[in-house]
Scaffold this motif. Structure first.
Motif, short mmCIF file in Angstrom:
data_model
loop_
_atom_site.label_atom_id
_atom_site.label_comp_id
_atom_site.label_asym_id
_atom_site.label_seq_id
_atom_site.Cartn_x
_atom_site.Cartn_y
_atom_site.Cartn_z
N VAL A 33 0.87 -1.17 0.00
CA VAL A 33 0.00 0.00 0.00
C VAL A 33 0.91 1.22 0.00
N VAL A 34 0.68 2.13 -0.94
CA VAL A 34 1.51 3.32 -1.05
C VAL A 34 0.74 4.53 -0.53
N LEU A 35 1.32 5.17 0.48
CA LEU A 35 0.77 6.39 1.08
C LEU A 35 1.68 7.55 0.71
N MET A 36 1.08 8.71 0.49
CA MET A 36 1.87 9.92 0.20
C MET A 36 1.33 11.09 1.02
N PRO A 37 1.53 11.05 2.34
CA PRO A 37 1.03 12.15 3.17
C PRO A 37 1.86 13.42 2.97
N PHE A 38 1.21 14.55 3.15
CA PHE A 38 1.91 15.83 3.03
C PHE A 38 2.80 16.08 4.24
N LYS A 39 3.84 16.89 4.02
CA LYS A 39 4.67 17.39 5.11
C LYS A 39 4.17 18.79 5.44
N PRO A 40 4.02 19.17 6.65
CA PRO A 40 3.94 18.30 7.83
C PRO A 40 2.53 17.75 7.95
N SER A 41 2.41 16.60 8.57
CA SER A 41 1.08 16.05 8.87
C SER A 41 1.20 15.08 10.04
N SER A 42 0.12 14.93 10.77
CA SER A 42 0.10 13.97 11.88
C SER A 42 0.27 12.55 11.36
N THR A 43 -0.34 12.26 10.20
CA THR A 43 -0.22 10.91 9.65
C THR A 43 1.25 10.58 9.41
N LEU A 44 1.97 11.46 8.76
CA LEU A 44 3.39 11.22 8.48
C LEU A 44 4.19 11.10 9.77
N ALA A 45 4.00 12.03 10.69
CA ALA A 45 4.76 11.99 11.95
C ALA A 45 4.49 10.69 12.71
N ASN A 46 3.23 10.26 12.74
CA ASN A 46 2.90 9.03 13.47
C ASN A 46 3.51 7.80 12.83
N ILE A 47 3.45 7.72 11.50
CA ILE A 47 4.04 6.55 10.83
C ILE A 47 5.55 6.52 11.04
N GLU A 100 9.30 0.92 3.15
CA GLU A 100 10.25 1.74 2.40
C GLU A 100 9.80 3.20 2.43
N LEU A 101 10.74 4.09 2.62
CA LEU A 101 10.47 5.53 2.66
C LEU A 101 11.29 6.21 1.58
N LEU A 102 10.61 6.92 0.69
CA LEU A 102 11.28 7.74 -0.31
C LEU A 102 10.95 9.18 0.05
N ASP A 103 11.93 9.89 0.62
CA ASP A 103 11.67 11.22 1.13
C ASP A 103 11.44 12.21 -0.01
N ASP A 104 10.68 13.25 0.29
CA ASP A 104 10.38 14.32 -0.66
C ASP A 104 10.08 15.56 0.16
N ALA A 105 10.39 16.71 -0.38
CA ALA A 105 10.19 17.96 0.36
C ALA A 105 8.72 18.22 0.68
N GLN A 106 7.81 17.75 -0.17
CA GLN A 106 6.38 18.01 0.05
C GLN A 106 5.60 16.76 0.41
N ARG A 107 5.79 15.65 -0.35
CA ARG A 107 4.99 14.44 -0.15
C ARG A 107 5.87 13.20 -0.24
N PRO A 108 6.42 12.74 0.87
CA PRO A 108 7.22 11.52 0.83
C PRO A 108 6.35 10.32 0.41
N VAL A 109 6.98 9.35 -0.18
CA VAL A 109 6.30 8.12 -0.59
C VAL A 109 6.59 7.06 0.47
N LEU A 110 5.53 6.53 1.07
CA LEU A 110 5.67 5.49 2.09
C LEU A 110 5.12 4.19 1.51
N ARG A 111 5.98 3.23 1.29
CA ARG A 111 5.52 1.93 0.82
C ARG A 111 5.33 1.05 2.06
N MET A 112 4.09 0.62 2.24
CA MET A 112 3.70 -0.08 3.46
C MET A 112 3.43 -1.55 3.16
#
Length: 191
Positions: A33-47, A100-112
């Motif tokens: 499952v691929v998530l792309m939460p925005f920075k900053p966000s609670s979803t990203l910080a929690n994951i 897997e985490l692919l960082d990005d300045a706006q929307r990192p890609v989180l492969r879950m």
């Protein structure tokens, strides 16, 4: 790469155990499952803090509308294999681990990676009003980016599906969305 996006609700939990509920479009790629939460966000910080999330597959569109209009208190139950929670109204849920985490300045890609999946209620189908509420919730989440004419025309079109197929839950959710748009307009006029 599959660019098809599926509207879901993701629940995460802080390292202190505080739950966060967020509507989120997800992709499915190679069993993950691929998530792309925005920075900053609670979803990203929690994951990033816990390495886990729960994907909730729901038809109760009040959750989508509620989350974008400040109504985030939805009944939760403990996840089965990870430290987290799922929505009590989920028809199905998938417990996830960050693979897997692919960082990005706006929307990192989180492969879950999928840790556990369970079904809780049958899927009997969606009505057009449910789709209209989800689309309306997307519009409300973008009020700061869209002009009033676009919002008005889109909501007028979506109103047709509400009028023809909505049940009590969709009517309630639609009302919340309309209230949010009216409040946004009032703020804009007051400026």
């Amino acid at each position: 790469m599959n660019d098809q996006i599926f509207e879901t609700v993701v629940t995460t939990q802080s390292s202190e155990g505080v739950a966060h509920i967020a509507p989120m479009g997800v992709r499915y790629q190679a069993g993950r499952v691929v998530l792309m939460p925005f920075k900053p966000s609670s979803t990203l910080a929690n994951i990033l803090a816990t390495q886990h999330a729960v994907l909730n597959l729901i038809t109760d569109t009040r959750v989508f509308a509620g989350c974008v209009t400040g109504r985030r208190a939805w009944p939760l139950v403990p996840a089965e294999r990870i430290h987290g929670q799922r929505l009590a109204c989920a028809l199905n849920h998938v417990e996830l681990r960050l693979d897997e985490l692919l960082d990005d300045a706006q929307r990192p890609v989180l492969r879950m990676a999928r840790v556990h999946e369970a079904g809780h209620a049958p899927f009997v189908g969606m009505n057009r009003a449910q789709a209209a509420v989800v689309e309306g919730a997307v519009l409300v989440s973008r009020l700061h980016m869209l002009d009033d004419q676009k919002i008005a025309s889109e909501m007028a079109y979506l109103q047709i599906a509400i009028d023809k197929t909505a049940g009590p839950g969709e009517h309630e959710a639609w009302g919340w969305l309309q209230q949010a748009i009216a409040a946004h307009r009032e703020k804009a006029v007051a400026r």
